[in-house]
Motif scaffolding. Structure first.
Motif, PDB file in Angstrom:
ATOM      1  N   ILE A  13      49.926  44.742  29.726  1.00 37.93           N
ATOM      2  CA  ILE A  13      48.845  44.933  30.636  1.00 37.93           C
ATOM      3  C   ILE A  13      47.968  43.626  30.540  1.00 37.93           C
ATOM      4  CG2 ILE A  13      46.779  46.415  31.309  1.00 37.93           C
ATOM      5  CD1 ILE A  13      48.434  48.922  30.379  1.00 37.93           C
ATOM      6  N   GLN A  14      47.771  43.021  29.363  1.00 40.12           N
ATOM      7  CA  GLN A  14      47.076  41.947  29.187  1.00 40.12           C
ATOM      8  C   GLN A  14      47.626  40.868  30.018  1.00 40.12           C
ATOM      9  OE1 GLN A  14      43.764  41.619  28.265  1.00 40.12           O
ATOM     10  NE2 GLN A  14      43.994  39.343  28.681  1.00 40.12           N
ATOM     11  N   SER A  15      49.092  40.636  29.733  1.00 37.08           N
ATOM     12  CA  SER A  15      49.545  39.464  30.642  1.00 37.08           C
ATOM     13  C   SER A  15      49.423  39.743  32.216  1.00 37.08           C
ATOM     14  CB  SER A  15      51.002  39.531  30.145  1.00 37.08           C
ATOM     15  OG  SER A  15      51.792  40.539  30.227  1.00 37.08           O
ATOM     16  N   LEU A  16      49.675  40.892  32.515  1.00 34.79           N
ATOM     17  CA  LEU A  16      49.325  40.910  33.668  1.00 34.79           C
ATOM     18  C   LEU A  16      47.935  40.600  34.613  1.00 34.79           C
ATOM     19  CD1 LEU A  16      51.685  44.405  34.678  1.00 34.79           C
ATOM     20  CD2 LEU A  16      51.950  41.987  35.238  1.00 34.79           C
ATOM     21  N   LEU A  17      47.037  41.283  33.759  1.00 35.79           N
ATOM     22  CA  LEU A  17      45.480  41.193  34.216  1.00 35.79           C
ATOM     23  C   LEU A  17      45.127  39.701  33.912  1.00 35.79           C
ATOM     24  CD1 LEU A  17      44.085  44.334  33.243  1.00 35.79           C
ATOM     25  CD2 LEU A  17      44.815  43.802  35.350  1.00 35.79           C
ATOM     26  N   ALA A  19      42.881  37.039  31.602  1.00 35.17           N
ATOM     27  CA  ALA A  19      41.407  36.829  30.977  1.00 35.17           C
ATOM     28  C   ALA A  19      40.547  37.497  32.133  1.00 35.17           C
ATOM     29  CB  ALA A  19      40.858  35.809  30.586  1.00 35.17           C
ATOM     30  N   LYS A  20      39.080  38.193  31.892  1.00 39.74           N
ATOM     31  CA  LYS A  20      38.228  38.643  32.971  1.00 39.74           C
ATOM     32  C   LYS A  20      37.868  37.522  33.789  1.00 39.74           C
ATOM     33  CE  LYS A  20      34.110  41.236  33.494  1.00 39.74           C
ATOM     34  NZ  LYS A  20      33.085  42.170  32.933  1.00 39.74           N
ATOM     35  N   ASN A  21      37.929  36.380  33.282  1.00 32.46           N
ATOM     36  CA  ASN A  21      37.287  35.236  33.831  1.00 32.46           C
ATOM     37  C   ASN A  21      38.262  34.090  34.326  1.00 32.46           C
ATOM     38  OD1 ASN A  21      37.805  34.221  31.496  1.00 32.46           O
ATOM     39  ND2 ASN A  21      36.036  32.945  31.349  1.00 32.46           N
ATOM     40  N   ALA A  22      39.585  34.718  34.201  1.00 33.29           N
ATOM     41  CA  ALA A  22      40.702  33.800  34.996  1.00 33.29           C
ATOM     42  C   ALA A  22      40.470  33.222  36.251  1.00 33.29           C
ATOM     43  CB  ALA A  22      41.870  34.645  34.781  1.00 33.29           C
ATOM     44  N   VAL A  24      42.459  30.904  39.510  1.00 39.80           N
ATOM     45  CA  VAL A  24      43.611  30.842  40.358  1.00 39.80           C
ATOM     46  C   VAL A  24      44.083  29.147  39.959  1.00 39.80           C
ATOM     47  CG1 VAL A  24      45.112  30.498  42.416  1.00 39.80           C
ATOM     48  CG2 VAL A  24      43.580  32.634  41.842  1.00 39.80           C
ATOM     49  N   THR A  25      44.960  28.716  39.511  1.00 36.43           N
ATOM     50  CA  THR A  25      45.394  27.385  39.102  1.00 36.43           C
ATOM     51  C   THR A  25      46.805  27.424  39.744  1.00 36.43           C
ATOM     52  OG1 THR A  25      46.030  27.868  36.944  1.00 36.43           O
ATOM     53  CG2 THR A  25      43.804  26.961  37.259  1.00 36.43           C
ATOM     54  N   GLY A  26      47.061  26.541  40.756  1.00 30.53           N
ATOM     55  CA  GLY A  26      48.309  26.408  41.243  1.00 30.53           C
ATOM     56  C   GLY A  26      48.411  27.356  42.502  1.00 30.53           C
ATOM     57  N   SER A  27      49.427  28.219  42.363  1.00 25.90           N
ATOM     58  CA  SER A  27      49.904  29.083  43.390  1.00 25.90           C
ATOM     59  C   SER A  27      49.217  30.691  43.265  1.00 25.90           C
ATOM     60  CB  SER A  27      51.476  29.530  43.277  1.00 25.90           C
ATOM     61  OG  SER A  27      51.804  30.447  43.820  1.00 25.90           O
ATOM     62  N   TYR A  28      48.658  31.048  44.364  1.00 28.68           N
ATOM     63  CA  TYR A  28      48.005  32.259  44.310  1.00 28.68           C
ATOM     64  C   TYR A  28      48.723  33.354  43.989  1.00 28.68           C
ATOM     65  CZ  TYR A  28      45.144  36.281  45.951  1.00 28.68           C
ATOM     66  OH  TYR A  28      44.528  37.521  45.989  1.00 28.68           O
ATOM     67  N   GLU A  29      50.200  33.159  44.426  1.00 31.65           N
ATOM     68  CA  GLU A  29      51.057  34.417  44.181  1.00 31.65           C
ATOM     69  C   GLU A  29      51.510  34.580  42.807  1.00 31.65           C
ATOM     70  OE1 GLU A  29      51.228  31.804  46.564  1.00 31.65           O
ATOM     71  OE2 GLU A  29      51.022  33.018  48.290  1.00 31.65           O
ATOM     72  N   ASP A  30      51.367  33.306  42.003  1.00 27.91           N
ATOM     73  CA  ASP A  30      51.854  33.342  40.452  1.00 27.91           C
ATOM     74  C   ASP A  30      50.611  33.595  39.907  1.00 27.91           C
ATOM     75  OD1 ASP A  30      54.145  32.766  41.432  1.00 27.91           O
ATOM     76  OD2 ASP A  30      54.181  30.808  41.322  1.00 27.91           O
ATOM     77  N   ALA A  31      49.388  33.788  40.300  1.00 32.44           N
ATOM     78  CA  ALA A  31      48.168  33.742  39.510  1.00 32.44           C
ATOM     79  C   ALA A  31      47.974  35.371  38.888  1.00 32.44           C
ATOM     80  CB  ALA A  31      46.782  33.561  40.185  1.00 32.44           C
ATOM     81  N   ASN A  34      43.662  39.244  37.592  1.00 34.85           N
ATOM     82  CA  ASN A  34      42.222  38.992  37.372  1.00 34.85           C
ATOM     83  C   ASN A  34      41.782  37.608  38.056  1.00 34.85           C
ATOM     84  OD1 ASN A  34      41.264  41.384  36.417  1.00 34.85           O
ATOM     85  ND2 ASN A  34      41.152  40.704  34.190  1.00 34.85           N
ATOM     86  N   ALA A  35      42.502  36.822  38.232  1.00 36.81           N
ATOM     87  CA  ALA A  35      42.293  35.501  38.788  1.00 36.81           C
ATOM     88  C   ALA A  35      42.382  35.741  40.299  1.00 36.81           C
ATOM     89  CB  ALA A  35      43.343  34.505  38.432  1.00 36.81           C
ATOM     90  N   LYS A  36      43.140  36.452  40.866  1.00 33.33           N
ATOM     91  CA  LYS A  36      43.243  36.993  42.294  1.00 33.33           C
ATOM     92  C   LYS A  36      41.857  37.647  42.677  1.00 33.33           C
ATOM     93  CE  LYS A  36      48.062  36.986  42.511  1.00 33.33           C
ATOM     94  NZ  LYS A  36      49.412  37.933  42.730  1.00 33.33           N
ATOM     95  N   ILE A  37      41.711  38.546  41.747  1.00 31.75           N
ATOM     96  CA  ILE A  37      40.277  39.386  42.080  1.00 31.75           C
ATOM     97  C   ILE A  37      39.117  38.309  41.947  1.00 31.75           C
ATOM     98  CG2 ILE A  37      38.595  40.948  41.063  1.00 31.75           C
ATOM     99  CD1 ILE A  37      41.283  42.481  40.312  1.00 31.75           C
TER     100      ILE A  37
END
Length: 61
Positions: A13-17, A19-22, A24-31, A34-37
């Motif tokens: 779950i942690q690897s999917l979510l 860090a809370k303050n992640a 997007v670096t690079g591709s949005y699709e690969d982020a 939490n980075a997307k949110i």
């Protein structure tokens, strides 16, 4: 007899979510999620500001 059980769910779950303050670096699709949110939240905030500016301009006409 006891069995050793490793709980991998929280690490999965942690690897999917991410860090809370992640961010997007690079591709949005690969982020991570939490980075997307965080990205969408910043875009919504910017859009709200643009809409307020537009409303101010329209109200002044």
């Amino acid at each position: 007899m006891t069995a050793q059980v490793t709980d991998n769910i929280s690490s999965s779950i942690q690897s999917l979510l991410g860090a809370k303050n992640a961010q997007v670096t690079g591709s949005y699709e690969d982020a991570v999620t939490n980075a997307k949110i965080n990205y969408l939240e910043s875009q919504i905030t910017a859009l709200k500001g643009d809409l307020q500016t537009l409303q101010t301009v329209l109200d002044s006409k």
